[in-house]
Design an enzyme around this catalytic site. Structure first.
Site, PDB file in Angstrom:
ATOM      1  N   ARG A 143     -49.546-105.223 -44.215  1.00 11.58           N
ATOM      2  CA  ARG A 143     -50.498-105.278 -43.101  1.00 11.58           C
ATOM      3  C   ARG A 143     -50.385-104.023 -42.225  1.00 11.58           C
ATOM      4  O   ARG A 143     -50.947-103.977 -41.121  1.00 11.58           O
ATOM      5  CB  ARG A 143     -50.274-106.551 -42.278  1.00 11.58           C
ATOM      6  CG  ARG A 143     -51.517-107.006 -41.510  1.00 11.58           C
ATOM      7  CD  ARG A 143     -51.428-108.468 -41.085  1.00 11.58           C
ATOM      8  NE  ARG A 143     -50.254-108.765 -40.300  1.00 11.58           N
ATOM      9  CZ  ARG A 143     -50.174-108.660 -38.969  1.00 11.58           C
ATOM     10  NH1 ARG A 143     -51.216-108.241 -38.277  1.00 11.58           N
ATOM     11  NH2 ARG A 143     -49.068-108.968 -38.332  1.00 11.58           N
ATOM     12  N   LYS A 144     -49.694-103.009 -42.707  1.00 13.48           N
ATOM     13  CA  LYS A 144     -49.577-101.748 -41.972  1.00 13.48           C
ATOM     14  C   LYS A 144     -50.820-100.897 -42.242  1.00 13.48           C
ATOM     15  O   LYS A 144     -50.780 -99.892 -42.951  1.00 13.48           O
ATOM     16  CB  LYS A 144     -48.299-101.012 -42.370  1.00 13.48           C
ATOM     17  CG  LYS A 144     -47.036-101.742 -41.936  1.00 13.48           C
ATOM     18  CD  LYS A 144     -45.785-100.997 -42.371  1.00 13.48           C
ATOM     19  CE  LYS A 144     -44.524-101.735 -41.922  1.00 13.48           C
ATOM     20  NZ  LYS A 144     -43.297-101.064 -42.386  1.00 13.48           N
TER      21      LYS A 144
END
Length: 292
Positions: A143-144
């Site tokens: 989710r970066k």
């Protein structure tokens, strides 16, 4: 010949236009003096690919110009997911429309295409490493992602052959160290999460040790993440874990790169995730040139 990549365009949400409208507004919040200079006569512009990589992002490029009343015609070479080796500039598309509108969309469209292709290129490299080593698990992003740009980077992962991991905070439940510390224990966190998630969502727990992974599985976690393990400890602890909980998915994560990834691949690991796929990629070079 590249293996055919499925078309992922159908996955894109109906709010895509509002997302792209935000990008265009961000780049042109007020007057466009350059647009005044060039006028609104109909012109053509050629999209040129200038560096090698996996081509990805056609739907975003096309939509930017459609929203600016321009038309995009793609060349046969512009196949989403193809790994293109460039020795000289190659024409990938022709954009036709009012010249001021072409130039209003130019940078937004190119930024999107170059970054999406960058994610796809690095993802393809990582996925190919795993495949060539005979490993059958999932190489995944994380989710970066860039705020406001998640959909492009997640799309690039898919085109490159990687898994997206969870798309956002609302998809799948991931209980990280801060969740555990704030709630008091792994068991308490997992059981409360299950009450809210029900049967329709998987629950993953970030674990710093084999003991934590076993506790998470016992509490009902579907996935355990062995985070920041050395390759040696990962292999040993994953084997011990799978002997007791063969049905639970094991993910390896934490500082893994395409260079170090081979050391983490083993039969007891189901997923290897890399933040670098959406946080450390190089852009593929494109330009858009008005035809004289």
């Amino acid at each position: 010949m590249d293996e055919a990549v499925p078309s992922f365009e159908g996955l894109l949400p109906p709010n895509l236009e509002s997302v792209i409208a935000g990008w265009i507004h961000d780049d042109m919040p007020s007057f466009d003096v350059g647009g005044l200079v060039v006028g609104s006569d109909t012109k053509e512009a050629k999209l040129l690919m200038k560096s090698s990589g996996v081509f990805a992002g056609k739907p975003f490029f096309t939509k930017v110009f459609q929203m600016l009343d321009c038309k995009v015609e793609w060349e046969e070479i512009a196949v989403e997911g193809n790994n293109i080796e460039i020795s000289e500039k190659v024409v990938f598309a022709t954009v036709t429309g009012p010249v001021n509108k072409i130039l209003q969309g130019e940078r937004t469209a190119l930024n999107t295409l170059s970054r999406c292709s960058g994610v796809a290129t690095l993802s393809r490299e990582a996925a190919d490493i795993a495949k060539n080593l005979g490993w059958n698990g999932w190489v995944a992003g994380t989710r970066k992602t860039t705020p406001g740009f998640r959909i492009v980077e997640k799309y690039g992962l898919l085109v490159g052959g990687a898994a997206t991991h969870r798309l956002d905070l609302s998809q799948m439940v991931m209980l990280k160290d801060n969740h555990i510390w704030a709630s008091g224990s792994i068991e308490k966190a997992v059981k409360l999460a299950r009450k809210a998630a029900g049967f329709s969502q998987k629950i993953e727990v970030e674990c710093q040790s084999l003991e934590e992974a076993l506790e998470a599985a016992k509490a009902g976690a579907d996935i355990v993440m062995l985070d920041n393990f050395t390759p040696e400890n990962l292999r040993k602890d994953a084997k011990t874990f799978k002997e007791q909980y063969p049905h639970v998915i094991v993910e390896a994560s934490g500082g893994i790169t395409t260079e170090s990834m081979p050391g983490f691949l083993c039969p007891d690991i189901d997923v290897v995730s890399q933040g670098k796929l959406t946080q450390g990629y190089s852009c593929v070079d494109f330009s858009l040139k008005i035809v004289h």
